[in-house]
Structures are given as structure tokens and as C-alpha cells.
Write an enzyme that holds these catalytic residues in place. Sequence first.
Site, PDB file in Angstrom:
ATOM      1  N   ASP A 266       0.831  -1.214   0.000  1.00  0.00           N
ATOM      2  CA  ASP A 266       0.000   0.000   0.000  1.00  0.00           C
ATOM      3  C   ASP A 266       0.859   1.255   0.000  1.00  0.00           C
ATOM      4  O   ASP A 266       0.462   2.281  -0.542  1.00  0.00           O
ATOM      5  CB  ASP A 266      -0.932  -0.008   1.221  1.00  0.00           C
ATOM      6  CG  ASP A 266      -1.821  -1.231   1.187  1.00  0.00           C
ATOM      7  OD1 ASP A 266      -2.619  -1.344   0.251  1.00  0.00           O
ATOM      8  OD2 ASP A 266      -1.693  -2.092   2.077  1.00  0.00           O
ATOM      9  N   ASN A 405     -10.206   2.265  -3.311  1.00  0.00           N
ATOM     10  CA  ASN A 405     -10.922   1.028  -3.638  1.00  0.00           C
ATOM     11  C   ASN A 405     -11.874   0.667  -2.517  1.00  0.00           C
ATOM     12  O   ASN A 405     -11.677   1.109  -1.378  1.00  0.00           O
ATOM     13  CB  ASN A 405      -9.907  -0.120  -3.787  1.00  0.00           C
ATOM     14  CG  ASN A 405      -8.981   0.110  -4.952  1.00  0.00           C
ATOM     15  OD1 ASN A 405      -9.401   0.458  -6.038  1.00  0.00           O
ATOM     16  ND2 ASN A 405      -7.690  -0.074  -4.712  1.00  0.00           N
ATOM     17  N   ASN A 449      -3.629   0.943 -10.303  1.00  0.00           N
ATOM     18  CA  ASN A 449      -3.671  -0.004  -9.187  1.00  0.00           C
ATOM     19  C   ASN A 449      -2.306  -0.674  -9.059  1.00  0.00           C
ATOM     20  O   ASN A 449      -1.653  -0.957 -10.069  1.00  0.00           O
ATOM     21  CB  ASN A 449      -4.754  -1.073  -9.449  1.00  0.00           C
ATOM     22  CG  ASN A 449      -5.040  -1.881  -8.213  1.00  0.00           C
ATOM     23  OD1 ASN A 449      -4.194  -2.608  -7.720  1.00  0.00           O
ATOM     24  ND2 ASN A 449      -6.243  -1.735  -7.695  1.00  0.00           N
TER      25      ASN A 449
HETATM   26  N1  LIG Z   1      -5.176   2.094  -6.252  1.00  0.00           N
HETATM   27  C1  LIG Z   1      -4.352   1.428  -5.492  1.00  0.00           C
HETATM   28  O1  LIG Z   1      -3.484   0.675  -5.971  1.00  0.00           O
HETATM   29  C2  LIG Z   1      -4.433   1.570  -4.012  1.00  0.00           C
HETATM   30  C3  LIG Z   1      -5.490   2.186  -3.423  1.00  0.00           C
HETATM   31  N2  LIG Z   1      -5.534   2.326  -2.073  1.00  0.00           N
HETATM   32  C4  LIG Z   1      -6.737   2.915  -1.513  1.00  0.00           C
HETATM   33  O2  LIG Z   1      -6.435   4.123  -0.868  1.00  0.00           O
HETATM   34  C5  LIG Z   1      -7.315   4.303   0.219  1.00  0.00           C
HETATM   35  C6  LIG Z   1      -6.512   4.712   1.423  1.00  0.00           C
HETATM   36  O3  LIG Z   1      -5.574   3.705   1.778  1.00  0.00           O
HETATM   37  P1  LIG Z   1      -4.481   4.003   2.906  1.00  0.00           P
HETATM   38  O4  LIG Z   1      -3.695   5.214   2.588  1.00  0.00           O
HETATM   39  O5  LIG Z   1      -3.741   2.756   3.157  1.00  0.00           O
HETATM   40  O6  LIG Z   1      -5.430   4.288   4.161  1.00  0.00           O
HETATM   41  P2  LIG Z   1      -5.127   5.174   5.415  1.00  0.00           P
HETATM   42  O7  LIG Z   1      -6.172   4.889   6.397  1.00  0.00           O
HETATM   43  O8  LIG Z   1      -3.694   5.033   5.806  1.00  0.00           O
HETATM   44  O9  LIG Z   1      -5.318   6.675   4.893  1.00  0.00           O
HETATM   45  C7  LIG Z   1      -6.560   7.272   4.623  1.00  0.00           C
HETATM   46  C8  LIG Z   1      -6.382   8.756   4.709  1.00  0.00           C
HETATM   47  O10 LIG Z   1      -7.583   9.392   4.311  1.00  0.00           O
HETATM   48  C9  LIG Z   1      -7.907  10.372   5.271  1.00  0.00           C
HETATM   49  N3  LIG Z   1      -9.332  10.675   5.293  1.00  0.00           N
HETATM   50  C10 LIG Z   1     -10.354   9.953   5.819  1.00  0.00           C
HETATM   51  N4  LIG Z   1     -11.524  10.592   5.664  1.00  0.00           N
HETATM   52  C11 LIG Z   1     -11.223  11.732   5.022  1.00  0.00           C
HETATM   53  C12 LIG Z   1     -11.997  12.834   4.600  1.00  0.00           C
HETATM   54  N5  LIG Z   1     -13.315  12.869   4.791  1.00  0.00           N
HETATM   55  N6  LIG Z   1     -11.378  13.854   3.963  1.00  0.00           N
HETATM   56  C13 LIG Z   1     -10.042  13.820   3.778  1.00  0.00           C
HETATM   57  N7  LIG Z   1      -9.262  12.821   4.157  1.00  0.00           N
HETATM   58  C14 LIG Z   1      -9.850  11.786   4.777  1.00  0.00           C
HETATM   59  C15 LIG Z   1      -7.442   9.774   6.570  1.00  0.00           C
HETATM   60  O11 LIG Z   1      -7.322  10.761   7.566  1.00  0.00           O
HETATM   61  P3  LIG Z   1      -7.353  10.333   9.115  1.00  0.00           P
HETATM   62  O12 LIG Z   1      -6.174   9.437   9.317  1.00  0.00           O
HETATM   63  O13 LIG Z   1      -7.237  11.626   9.826  1.00  0.00           O
HETATM   64  O14 LIG Z   1      -8.652   9.626   9.304  1.00  0.00           O
HETATM   65  C16 LIG Z   1      -6.087   9.232   6.130  1.00  0.00           C
HETATM   66  O15 LIG Z   1      -5.122  10.250   6.075  1.00  0.00           O
HETATM   67  C17 LIG Z   1      -8.098   2.998   0.368  1.00  0.00           C
HETATM   68  O16 LIG Z   1      -9.374   3.173  -0.193  1.00  0.00           O
HETATM   69  C18 LIG Z   1      -7.339   2.017  -0.456  1.00  0.00           C
HETATM   70  O17 LIG Z   1      -8.177   1.065  -1.062  1.00  0.00           O
HETATM   71  C19 LIG Z   1      -4.528   1.899  -1.254  1.00  0.00           C
HETATM   72  C20 LIG Z   1      -3.460   1.254  -1.790  1.00  0.00           C
HETATM   73  C21 LIG Z   1      -3.370   0.974  -3.203  1.00  0.00           C
HETATM   74  C1  LIG Z   2      -5.087  -1.987  -4.143  1.00  0.00           C
HETATM   75  C2  LIG Z   2      -4.789  -2.016  -2.735  1.00  0.00           C
HETATM   76  O1  LIG Z   2      -3.765  -2.527  -2.338  1.00  0.00           O
HETATM   77  C3  LIG Z   2      -5.704  -1.416  -1.811  1.00  0.00           C
HETATM   78  O2  LIG Z   2      -6.677  -0.812  -2.234  1.00  0.00           O
HETATM   79  O3  LIG Z   2      -5.454  -1.545  -0.612  1.00  0.00           O
HETATM   80 MG   LIG Z   3      -3.845  -2.914  -0.242  1.00  0.00          MG
END
Ligand SMILES: NC(=O)C1=CN([C@@H]2O[C@H](COP(=O)(O)OP(=O)(O)OC[C@H]3O[C@@H](n4cnc5c(N)ncnc54)[C@H](OP(=O)(O)O)[C@@H]3O)[C@@H](O)[C@H]2O)C=CC1
Ligand SMILES: CC(=O)C(=O)O
Ligand SMILES: [Mg+2]
Length: 548
Positions: A266, A405, A449
Amino acid sequence: MTKASVPGGIPTGMDLMQNPRLNKGTAFTEAEREAFGLIGLMPEGIDTEENRLKRIMLQLAKKSTDMGRYIFLQSLADNDRTLFYKTIMSDPVRFMPIVYTPTVGAACQTYGHIMRRPKGIYLGINRKGRIAEILRHWPEKDIRFIVVTDGERILGLGDLGTNGMGIPIGKLNLYTACAGVPPRMTLPVMIDVGTNNEALLRDPLYMGLKQSRVRGKDYDDFLEEFVQAVQEVFPRCCIQFEDFANVNAVPLLERYRNRVSCFNDDIQGTAGVAVAGVLAALRITGKPLTEQRFLFLGAGSAGTGIANLLSQVMHQAGLPLEEARARCHLFDIEGLVVESRNDLASFQRPFAHKGEQLRSFAEAIEALKPTGIIGVSAVAKAFTQEVIEAMARLNERPIVFPYSNPTSHAECTAEEAYKWSEGRAIFASGSPFPPVRIGDKTLVPGQGNNVYIFPAVGLAVYATEASRVTDGMFITAARAVAEQVTQADLDAGLIYPPLSGILEASVQVAVKVAAEIFKEGQARVPEPEDIELYIRSRMWRPSYKQLL
Ligand SMILES: NC(=O)C1=CN([C@@H]2O[C@H](COP(=O)(O)OP(=O)(O)OC[C@H]3O[C@@H](n4cnc5c(N)ncnc54)[C@H](OP(=O)(O)O)[C@@H]3O)[C@@H](O)[C@H]2O)C=CC1
Ligand SMILES: CC(=O)C(=O)O
Ligand SMILES: [Mg+2]
């Protein structure tokens, strides 16, 4: 037949038919049927592989939902692994959304209900002190890849406890389907430290420990025991950390990245795919990387991981690192991440810049004038019409990546991004969207992705037995992905290689990553004369093996 007379120690009769690695069902030859005691256990007709695939396709066509197809395919994997991979590899565009996002997300939400047969290893924290012993229960002895989660941040769906096991299983399916990593060398692992999901705790069909999550020293000690046990039991294994909440994901990566062969998908895999997408997008805009500004919605594992790798690549392109970081801004639930905030984690600090803590994302866009916005917040529809229109006003070709996602959590749809930007957005999303017709043009949205990165990096790490997985390898992978995007792809709006050719794309990426592994001195095999030939020779292909 006596055991001693069985060629190669292969099981006989029903035991052979119930072994998914060896089972060929009605494709066992006459000689194999005789040799392994299979006569009478199946109809007399002898199938070809193609016939068996045809029958699977017919049965899939009768399923009316993707969840039905998911369950069917996972049962097929339990029964005949070769045919499972032959099926999903026959048409990645059709099957990836079923074994992976978005369907795998829905499957995880109901995993305790749809489960047929457990797959992989479950490590309950109540088994502390016994992890090495439990890993030895796994029948395969040469495991090269473990994908492990504790189920706390499954896609954008939150804490799903042990129901999150669908993710390691799905990711490892893709190691094989998208890059040819031998499936018998992969192992999904669930670390069960409880769940804080009240609905699951109340669900009688939930299969994990019914307790709230263990945190702090007990958690850290259990993970330490796990990492050490993997070194002991599977010394050539690389650990992929997946879908941990960022409070654990970031420290775990920091603790282990220089100690063992591991990475966090991630953080680093997502960063690789984002860098690839940006590099390809700049071939459309014709603008230099050093002039870009990025605003992230979400400041967690994925957001900070991408910002980190992007800054490194901008630095390589000539900007001082501090200046590169200053071009990456994060926006989380409390608003813009700025220096004056006192609620930030240390991993967010490098991207906390001077300025006002703006509370509206649209306002932040007006203030910072980003050339690209990247959604990693799991907040559906957060890229509103106002947001996309602002991006389209500020940029001739705005970069819009709603990466969250599954589909239900995407920050916007492809149609919205294209419609609100009059077809000018350079778009890619974490989960797939269908092509969109704007005027007389059909635009094909790319899938941003980490599936473009982790299977390819995995193939290279497996083939070279890399002792560490470094950011340099992810940067190499990102550049290699971007290089494969053709002008025709770009003309159709596609900034990633088409998913239909992902296997060959992964091989090309793996060759470059393997070269980087040799260059960095991390390989544990001698460098071959021809890396591509070597990589191809290590790949697994889904065809029935002759058992005699
Ligand atoms: N396309 C791809 O290949 C990938 C996609 N993703 C997707 O990315 C998303 C996040 O993953 P990840 O970074 O690991 O998750 P995290 O929980 O680490 O991060 C989520 C972030 O979003 C913030 N957040 C939550 N609600 C809001 C809001 N209303 N407005 C603004 N910011 C907000 C959180 O803030 P706070 O901590 O303050 O709640 C946090 O900083 C998931 O949906 C995941 O599926 C992840 C990895 C790969
Ligand atoms: C794609 C992925 O790793 C995630 O959404 O967490
Ligand atoms: Mg993942």
C-alpha cells in the site's frame, strides 16, 4: 496399487483428485488413470485442457452475479489450481474485477458467510510462542512469498478482522496470474489480533477471535515473532505487508525494511503505480515533472507513500529534495496538512508545509493550483463537480487519480471526471471503470492499481532471491511500466499498459527490476548473461503436467 509402486510419490485415487495442485479431473490420461488408481472414479471420456476451460466458461456464464463468479472461481482453485489460473489468465480484463477489486472487497465483507474451505495460515495472537511451529504445518516447504494482513484496513472498507483474508489470497492469485510466480511458493497469512468491528463481533458466522484488537507491545512482539519465524521456516521468503492500518503499516515497514526481504504494497506498490501514471501522463501534457504540483486527498499509507516516491523521482529529475517535497501537499480529514498542525504523525511531517489549514479541498485547489489530484482517502465522491471543474480551469489537461478502492469508495467515477472536465482529464482509478463516450471520442480509463507493480516486482524478487526490497526497485518498476504505454494507448486516454497484456508487461518490468536488484547487490543468485531469458525460465504456466 501399493504406495511404493506409485511413480514419484504422487498420491492415488481420491487423494490425487482432491489435491488441487495435481488434479487434472477428466483430463487425466488413460495411462495416468491406470497408474494412479483412477479408473471408474470419473467418466470414460478424456478431456483436453481446452474442453475443461470451455466447460468452466459455460458454467460461469450461468452465474448471475460477480459474487457468484467469485465463489465459483475460488472453489475451482480449491479443486483444480491449473484450471483456475488458466481461466483467469485467459481474459484478465474480465476476471481481474472478480478475483480482485471490486468483487474481492464485497467477498471480504461477507467472508465468514461465503467461506468454503480455509486457505492459508491463520495466526491467532492466542498462539503466541508457536508461530514457527504453525508455519511448519503448511504442506509446501519452499515458500517465497507471503502476503500478510491483520485485516484492519481492507481496501477502503475498514476493519474486517479475519474476513480480510480474501485480500492476501487475491493478491497472491495475481502474483501468479499477472507475473507467473509459481503458486505453490506463495502463502496467504492472516494475523488475528481481534477486531474492533462490532457487527463482526456479533456475527455468529464470524470466524476470527471474538475480542477487541490487541495493540502496543503485545502486538509488536507478535509481529516480531512472525517475522523471525518466517526467516527460520522459509529463509528465502519475501514478506508483503498488506492492508494494515497506517498506525502499524508505517512503523512495521520502517522496522523491517532493512532487516529482511519485505515491502509494504500500500505504501511502496501504490507509490510505484502512481509514479508510473504521472510519468505517462506527462507524455500527454508535454510538461516537465519538476514543474508539477500534487495535492493528495488522504494522508495515510498510500498518500505519504506516493508523495515520498514522487519526491524522490522529482529529485532525480533535478529538484532539491526539499523543493520536490514542497510540490506534494496532503489534505486529510482535518484539512490541509500544514506545518502549524500539532496532530500530525512523523511520516506526514515531510509534507507539512507553510500555509493556512484550509478546510475545504476545493479551496485548497484554488490556493495551491495543483497539476494533479490523487485520491487515497476512501471517501466516495469527494472529487465533486466543483473540484473537477476547478482542476479543468487551472489545467489544460488536469491529472485526476481517484485511487481509492473498491469502486464504491472511489473519489469520482471516470464518467464524472471526463464530463466535468469536457473530456480533458487524464484519468486513472484504483478499481476499473468502463470506457466513456465524450462527443465523438471514446475515452478508456486506466486502472491505477498496484497490480501493475507488485506481481512484477515479485517475479524479479523471486527470480533473484533478493535479500531486500528497496525504493530504487519501485522507481525502476514505475519507469518500466510507464515506458510500455504506447502512443496509441495515450491517444485513447490510457496511461497504463492495457490490462489484457499484463502478463507480458509484468515480464518486461521484472527484467528491469531484476537488473536493478543485481546492480544494488541484493541478489542471492549469480547474475545470468540474459536476464530476460532467465526470468522467463523461472515462470510458472497453467498447463497440466505429465504425471508419468
Ligand atoms: N489504487 C491502489 O493501488 C491503491 C489504493 N488504495 C486505496 O487508498 C485508500 C486509502 O488507503 P491508505 O492510505 O492505506 O489508508 P489510510 O487509512 O492510511 O489513509 C486514509 C487517509 O484518508 C484520510 N481521510 C479519511 N476521511 C477523510 C476525509 N473525509 N477527507 C479527507 N481525508 C480523509 C485519513 O485521515 P485520518 O487518518 O485523519 O482519518 C487518512 O489520512 C483505500 O481506499 C485504499 O483502497 C490503497 C493502496 C493501493
Ligand atoms: C489496491 C490495494 O492494495 C488497496 O486498495 O489496498
Ligand atoms: Mg492494499
